[in-house]
Design a protein around this motif. Sequence first.
Motif, PDB file in Angstrom:
ATOM      1  N   GLY A 148       0.810  -1.216   0.000  1.00  0.00           N
ATOM      2  CA  GLY A 148       0.000   0.000   0.000  1.00  0.00           C
ATOM      3  C   GLY A 148       0.844   1.267   0.000  1.00  0.00           C
ATOM      4  N   SER A 174       3.072   4.284   1.040  1.00  0.00           N
ATOM      5  CA  SER A 174       4.085   4.718   2.005  1.00  0.00           C
ATOM      6  C   SER A 174       4.091   6.242   2.035  1.00  0.00           C
ATOM      7  CB  SER A 174       5.464   4.199   1.606  1.00  0.00           C
ATOM      8  OG  SER A 174       5.489   2.785   1.640  1.00  0.00           O
ATOM      9  N   TYR A 175       4.328   6.807   3.215  1.00  0.00           N
ATOM     10  CA  TYR A 175       4.252   8.260   3.338  1.00  0.00           C
ATOM     11  C   TYR A 175       5.127   8.730   4.490  1.00  0.00           C
ATOM     12  CZ  TYR A 175       0.989   6.678   6.898  1.00  0.00           C
ATOM     13  OH  TYR A 175       0.424   6.012   7.964  1.00  0.00           O
ATOM     14  N   LYS A 206       5.428  10.836   7.809  1.00  0.00           N
ATOM     15  CA  LYS A 206       4.450  11.204   8.838  1.00  0.00           C
ATOM     16  C   LYS A 206       4.164  12.704   8.864  1.00  0.00           C
ATOM     17  CE  LYS A 206       5.014   7.320  12.013  1.00  0.00           C
ATOM     18  NZ  LYS A 206       5.347   6.905  13.390  1.00  0.00           N
ATOM     19  N   ARG A 241      -8.390   8.168   3.418  1.00  0.00           N
ATOM     20  CA  ARG A 241      -8.133   7.333   4.590  1.00  0.00           C
ATOM     21  C   ARG A 241      -7.063   6.287   4.252  1.00  0.00           C
ATOM     22  NH1 ARG A 241     -11.777   6.327   8.902  1.00  0.00           N
ATOM     23  NH2 ARG A 241     -13.336   7.448   7.664  1.00  0.00           N
ATOM     24  N   VAL A 242      -6.086   6.125   5.139  1.00  0.00           N
ATOM     25  CA  VAL A 242      -5.024   5.144   4.940  1.00  0.00           C
ATOM     26  C   VAL A 242      -5.172   4.052   5.995  1.00  0.00           C
ATOM     27  CG1 VAL A 242      -2.549   4.755   4.737  1.00  0.00           C
ATOM     28  CG2 VAL A 242      -3.510   6.989   4.109  1.00  0.00           C
ATOM     29  N   ARG A 280      -4.454   0.782   8.314  1.00  0.00           N
ATOM     30  CA  ARG A 280      -3.352   0.105   8.996  1.00  0.00           C
ATOM     31  C   ARG A 280      -3.775  -1.319   9.328  1.00  0.00           C
ATOM     32  NH1 ARG A 280      -3.041   4.847  13.369  1.00  0.00           N
ATOM     33  NH2 ARG A 280      -5.262   4.672  12.989  1.00  0.00           N
ATOM     34  N   ASP A 315      -8.516   6.891  12.367  1.00  0.00           N
ATOM     35  CA  ASP A 315      -7.748   6.410  11.216  1.00  0.00           C
ATOM     36  C   ASP A 315      -6.865   7.520  10.650  1.00  0.00           C
ATOM     37  OD1 ASP A 315      -8.666   3.830  11.261  1.00  0.00           O
ATOM     38  OD2 ASP A 315     -10.221   4.125   9.761  1.00  0.00           O
ATOM     39  N   VAL A 316      -5.751   7.101  10.058  1.00  0.00           N
ATOM     40  CA  VAL A 316      -4.832   8.041   9.415  1.00  0.00           C
ATOM     41  C   VAL A 316      -5.495   8.623   8.171  1.00  0.00           C
ATOM     42  CG1 VAL A 316      -2.652   8.216   8.140  1.00  0.00           C
ATOM     43  CG2 VAL A 316      -2.756   6.923  10.282  1.00  0.00           C
ATOM     44  N   GLY A 346      -2.218   1.013   3.728  1.00  0.00           N
ATOM     45  CA  GLY A 346      -0.935   1.605   4.077  1.00  0.00           C
ATOM     46  C   GLY A 346       0.230   0.731   3.638  1.00  0.00           C
ATOM     47  N   GLY A 347       1.437   1.221   3.872  1.00  0.00           N
ATOM     48  CA  GLY A 347       2.638   0.565   3.374  1.00  0.00           C
ATOM     49  C   GLY A 347       2.981  -0.745   4.034  1.00  0.00           C
TER      50      GLY A 347
END
Length: 505
Positions: free
Chosen positions: A342, A344-345, A347, A359-360, A362, A379-380, A426-427
Amino acid sequence: MTPEQLRASILQQAMEGKLVKQDPNDEPASVLLEKIGEEKARLIKEKKIKRTKKLPEITDDEKPFEIPDSWKWVKLDKLFQIKGGKRVPKGMKLSETYQEGSKIYIRVADMKHESIDTSNLKYANSKIVDQIKKYTISSNDLYFSIAGSIGKVGTIPDDLSGSQLTENAAKLVPFINNRNFKKYVLATLKSNCVIKQYTEIISRVAQPKLALIKIRGLIIPLPPLAEQKRIVARLDQLMPLVDKYAEAYDKLKKLDDGFNDKLKQSLLQYAMEGKLVKQDPNDEPASVLLEKIAEEKARLIKEKKIKRTKKLPEITDDEKPFEIPDSWEWVRIGNLVNIYTGLSYNKSKLQEQSNDMVRVLRGGNINGSNYTVDLYDDDVMIDRKYLAKNNLLLKRGQLLTPSVTSDKQLGKIAIVSDDYNDIVAGGFIFNIVPFIDNEVFSKYFMFVFSSRFIKQQLLNAANKSGQAFYNVSKTKFQKLTLPIPPLAEQKRIVAKINQLMATIH
């Protein structure tokens, strides 16, 4: 009834004046409020506390239930001076060991309901203390966490009195020094009466934090002081019994969960061995299905929709731990699905806000028990501009599983139920996209993947990261093996598993 529900019910009875009998001889709460008001006025006059802006009166719509005539609805501002803590100055760090001039710095992580967890306290050195020395909390105060895990409330033990207080918590300094009064208010702050008020407030903000003025405005039902004493005594009797009930409940739940898990795994093992439903000699064999999947994979490569991958090795006899029917085939996962990680970012990007947030997900969003993707208020979220590829957005029939997680969570999987324009993985999540768009195939894959057979393969393939996490590479993930039945039999297996799982839960 769960222990949490029982506690909430008892507290609710207390808040409504139904836990103990009223006594008409009790001095009403209005008299107590007058005395508290006089004490607050004295402290302001003597400049021991600052005058705060008067809050609006409580309206009838704000009162969630009826209370006895001798009680009063009141805002916390009338009962306590409410002050915040202070963050550690920029560039300075807390220490795990005491040094001369140090003071304990109480964080939200140290806060439990009722009291402080002293197992991992940190110290602010003398340089930090010099800059934040006014922001302390005493054993006379109540604490209330306002960020992170919001709503943890309790008292400070005498040996921690005078400790520095984090900016992520508030201290409630009572205008009257009465043990039963503080214990009653503490119980009230843990009740649904109050929890509902602040959860409604924080649900409306992107970065949840409860402002001090909002705490001042929280309303509670206030009984006469004599009745507060009776309520506290009754709670002191009942809550230890609830704790004992919780111990028995947890033991029974573990037995139930263990039995259900064993039953579920036995069911999945039967399914993988071709013993759950009857074979039909008229079914098109799995080899034909695999040919179709290979053709679709080749087409996607030719059209440059996916990248060509290195040919996977043939499956050896040692990798086939049990017999399967003749119409079935052993196959490596990489020959069935496309696997990618997924988003990657950095923070720092999460601090940016826009009108187009995505929305990412986890690992915690993957509900392995129900095979669902669960969404949460915390959620992120990230600005859409950081999505380099639109194909990261989740689509119906895709499957999600953690690539980096604990051993207990390794192998949990969920199916995406719909197309989403604002959700990505997410990653640390593998997004599994079958080469054929077939709901039955996706669900069969999902069930088999959640078996102990796959879990053991994942454990064998994973690299352990630090003390707690397991990391599975995409290369090793592609080499995992599973048994594939004819598509028609997959349909019968999925239907049977769904039927039986309903009885297990």
